[in-house]
Design a protein around this motif. Structure first.
Motif, PDB file in Angstrom:
ATOM      1  N   GLN A  38      -5.768   5.343  -6.531  1.00 11.06           N
ATOM      2  CA  GLN A  38      -6.022   5.818  -5.182  1.00 11.06           C
ATOM      3  C   GLN A  38      -5.595   7.284  -5.060  1.00 11.06           C
ATOM      4  N   LYS A  39      -6.214   7.979  -4.141  1.00 15.27           N
ATOM      5  CA  LYS A  39      -5.903   9.383  -3.927  1.00 15.27           C
ATOM      6  C   LYS A  39      -4.920   9.533  -2.772  1.00 15.27           C
ATOM      7  N   VAL A  40      -3.929  10.404  -2.935  1.00 15.30           N
ATOM      8  CA  VAL A  40      -2.933  10.635  -1.891  1.00 15.30           C
ATOM      9  C   VAL A  40      -3.010  12.094  -1.445  1.00 15.30           C
ATOM     10  N   ILE A  41      -3.162  12.291  -0.143  1.00 15.24           N
ATOM     11  CA  ILE A  41      -3.224  13.631   0.435  1.00 15.24           C
ATOM     12  C   ILE A  41      -1.894  13.921   1.132  1.00 15.24           C
ATOM     13  N   GLU A  83       5.602  15.410  -3.836  1.00 11.15           N
ATOM     14  CA  GLU A  83       4.401  15.581  -4.647  1.00 11.15           C
ATOM     15  C   GLU A  83       4.690  15.422  -6.132  1.00 11.15           C
ATOM     16  N   ALA A  84       5.782  16.025  -6.604  1.00  7.73           N
ATOM     17  CA  ALA A  84       6.116  15.981  -8.027  1.00  7.73           C
ATOM     18  C   ALA A  84       6.428  14.561  -8.483  1.00  7.73           C
ATOM     19  N   VAL A  85       7.222  13.848  -7.704  1.00  7.58           N
ATOM     20  CA  VAL A  85       7.615  12.494  -8.097  1.00  7.58           C
ATOM     21  C   VAL A  85       6.421  11.542  -8.031  1.00  7.58           C
ATOM     22  N   ALA A  86       5.601  11.668  -6.999  1.00  3.65           N
ATOM     23  CA  ALA A  86       4.417  10.820  -6.893  1.00  3.65           C
ATOM     24  C   ALA A  86       3.474  11.074  -8.063  1.00  3.65           C
ATOM     25  N   ASP A  87       3.246  12.339  -8.394  1.00  4.38           N
ATOM     26  CA  ASP A  87       2.343  12.689  -9.497  1.00  4.38           C
ATOM     27  C   ASP A  87       2.855  12.125 -10.821  1.00  4.38           C
ATOM     28  N   GLN A  88       4.154  12.283 -11.070  1.00  2.00           N
ATOM     29  CA  GLN A  88       4.727  11.773 -12.315  1.00  2.00           C
ATOM     30  C   GLN A  88       4.636  10.251 -12.387  1.00  2.00           C
ATOM     31  N   THR A  89       4.844   9.591 -11.252  1.00  2.00           N
ATOM     32  CA  THR A  89       4.768   8.130 -11.232  1.00  2.00           C
ATOM     33  C   THR A  89       3.357   7.658 -11.532  1.00  2.00           C
ATOM     34  N   PHE A  90       2.353   8.296 -10.913  1.00  2.00           N
ATOM     35  CA  PHE A  90       0.967   7.918 -11.163  1.00  2.00           C
ATOM     36  C   PHE A  90       0.604   8.105 -12.630  1.00  2.00           C
ATOM     37  N   ARG A  91       1.040   9.238 -13.195  1.00  2.00           N
ATOM     38  CA  ARG A  91       0.746   9.517 -14.609  1.00  2.00           C
ATOM     39  C   ARG A  91       1.391   8.465 -15.507  1.00  2.00           C
ATOM     40  N   THR A 101       0.823  -1.203   0.000  1.00  2.00           N
ATOM     41  CA  THR A 101       0.000   0.000   0.000  1.00  2.00           C
ATOM     42  C   THR A 101       0.857   1.252   0.000  1.00  2.00           C
ATOM     43  N   ALA A 102       1.924   1.226   0.782  1.00  2.00           N
ATOM     44  CA  ALA A 102       2.809   2.388   0.856  1.00  2.00           C
ATOM     45  C   ALA A 102       3.453   2.680  -0.483  1.00  2.00           C
ATOM     46  N   LEU A 103       3.810   1.652  -1.207  1.00  2.00           N
ATOM     47  CA  LEU A 103       4.488   1.855  -2.485  1.00  2.00           C
ATOM     48  C   LEU A 103       3.604   2.597  -3.460  1.00  2.00           C
ATOM     49  N   ILE A 104       2.264   2.468  -3.295  1.00  2.00           N
ATOM     50  CA  ILE A 104       1.344   3.168  -4.168  1.00  2.00           C
ATOM     51  C   ILE A 104       1.650   4.653  -4.192  1.00  2.00           C
ATOM     52  N   SER A 105       2.095   5.190  -3.067  1.00  2.00           N
ATOM     53  CA  SER A 105       2.357   6.621  -3.027  1.00  2.00           C
ATOM     54  C   SER A 105       3.811   7.003  -3.210  1.00  2.00           C
ATOM     55  N   PHE A 106       4.708   6.003  -3.196  1.00  2.00           N
ATOM     56  CA  PHE A 106       6.114   6.321  -3.536  1.00  2.00           C
ATOM     57  C   PHE A 106       6.927   5.058  -3.682  1.00  2.00           C
ATOM     58  N   GLY A 107       7.745   4.685  -2.749  1.00  2.00           N
ATOM     59  CA  GLY A 107       8.564   3.496  -2.887  1.00  2.00           C
ATOM     60  C   GLY A 107       9.885   3.611  -2.169  1.00  2.00           C
ATOM     61  N   LEU A 108      10.405   2.427  -1.663  1.00  2.00           N
ATOM     62  CA  LEU A 108      11.715   2.444  -1.001  1.00  2.00           C
ATOM     63  C   LEU A 108      12.693   1.682  -1.853  1.00  2.00           C
ATOM     64  N   VAL A 109      13.197   2.377  -2.906  1.00  2.00           N
ATOM     65  CA  VAL A 109      14.228   1.817  -3.765  1.00  2.00           C
ATOM     66  C   VAL A 109      15.215   2.916  -3.944  1.00  2.00           C
ATOM     67  N   THR A 132       1.644  11.693   4.792  1.00  2.00           N
ATOM     68  CA  THR A 132       0.668  11.590   3.717  1.00  2.00           C
ATOM     69  C   THR A 132      -0.433  10.637   4.147  1.00  2.00           C
ATOM     70  N   ARG A 133      -1.525  10.672   3.381  1.00  2.00           N
ATOM     71  CA  ARG A 133      -2.647   9.772   3.658  1.00  2.00           C
ATOM     72  C   ARG A 133      -3.147   9.213   2.333  1.00  2.00           C
ATOM     73  N   VAL A 134      -3.215   7.884   2.245  1.00  2.00           N
ATOM     74  CA  VAL A 134      -3.698   7.225   1.035  1.00  2.00           C
ATOM     75  C   VAL A 134      -5.175   6.898   1.226  1.00  2.00           C
ATOM     76  N   ILE A 135      -6.006   7.397   0.302  1.00  2.00           N
ATOM     77  CA  ILE A 135      -7.449   7.195   0.385  1.00  2.00           C
ATOM     78  C   ILE A 135      -7.882   6.217  -0.705  1.00  2.00           C
ATOM     79  N   ASP A 136      -8.422   5.092  -0.274  1.00  2.00           N
ATOM     80  CA  ASP A 136      -8.903   4.061  -1.188  1.00  2.00           C
ATOM     81  C   ASP A 136     -10.372   3.823  -0.844  1.00  2.00           C
ATOM     82  N   PRO A 137     -11.309   4.252  -1.703  1.00  2.00           N
ATOM     83  CA  PRO A 137     -12.742   4.125  -1.403  1.00  2.00           C
ATOM     84  C   PRO A 137     -13.128   2.738  -0.917  1.00  2.00           C
ATOM     85  N   GLY A 138     -13.861   2.705   0.186  1.00  2.00           N
ATOM     86  CA  GLY A 138     -14.326   1.443   0.735  1.00  2.00           C
ATOM     87  C   GLY A 138     -13.347   0.769   1.670  1.00  2.00           C
TER      88      GLY A 138
END
Length: 221
Positions: free
Chosen positions: A121-124, A38-46, A11-19, A141-147
């Motif tokens: 998923q949405k990341v705040i 924020e920039a790296v997470a946004d680029q990764t999601f895209r 779940t944590a990797l969804i918002s970034f990663g430990l590599v 940060t907070r990862v929001i996954d509906p449900g």
């Protein structure tokens, strides 16, 4: 507990990663750790969204995304040395260098698998704060996954001496440090078998095909 750590890590990797380990190619640097996250997470999601046809065809493409989008912004050497711990005094420079590379490749494979869980998923991110002369900061940060329950994740970033840019060296997901969990997993092996032996083990693990993390009853050992 081990399965819980694996799920949290995924779940944590969804918002970034430990590599880690930066590429030789030119990479944009950030003197503001909040902007970097924020920039790296946004680029990764895209990138993941844009490359879905390639990912659906071959999950190994996620390894490419991790290497190109995340790896340049992680301090792999610092993280690897933290895993080695006090045993580092009993190792040779070439052994340490080999372990850093193997540890990086192992984490790339691990988190490429975790990225199969990304489903928009949405990341705040917490509001930016002044960092002053600090060389280590924690960004919440907070990862929001509906449900599903929200996941609280903290990124720990480090600014090396005489450097302006920041790099991630650890994540704390729901109070569990991923770096500490890897130290617990590999530390005893390093002391019992030696660094070279554990390096060889990680090299073999990193060669395994990328697969989605097991869930539910399938994740039982």
């Amino acid at each position: 507990m081990k399965n819980l750590l694996v799920k949290i890590a995924a779940t944590a990797l969804i918002s970034f990663g430990l590599v880690a380990q930066t590429f030789a190619a030119e990479v944009k640097t950030y003197d503001d750790p909040y902007k970097m996250i924020e920039a790296v997470a946004d680029q990764t999601f895209r990138r993941i969204s844009a490359d879905q046809p390639l990912i659906q065809k071959d999950l190994e493409h996620l390894r490419v995304i991790v290497n190109e989008e995340l790896v340049p912004y992680i301090d792999s050497r610092y993280a690897a040395f933290r895993v080695i711990g006090n045993y580092i005094k009993q190792t040779k420079p070439e052994e340490r260098d080999a372990f850093v590379v193997a540890f990086k490749d192992y984490m790339v494979a691990t988190y490429a698998g975790a990225l199969t869980q990304y489903k928009n998923q949405k990341v705040i991110f917490e509001p930016a704060k002044a960092v002053g002369n600090q060389n280590i900061v924690t960004i919440k940060t907070r990862v929001i996954d509906p449900g599903k329950p929200d996941i609280n994740i903290e990124f720990k970033l480090r600014r090396a001496k005489d450097a302006q840019n920041w790099q991630v060296f650890d994540m704390v997901a729901e109070g569990i440090s991923l770096l500490d969990s890897k130290r617990a997993e590999l530390g005893n092996l390093i002391r019992q078998q030696g660094l070279a032996s554990v390096t060889a083990l990680l090299v073999e693990k990193s060669k395994a095909p990328i697969t989605a993390p097991l869930q539910g009853n399938d994740a039982k050992n």
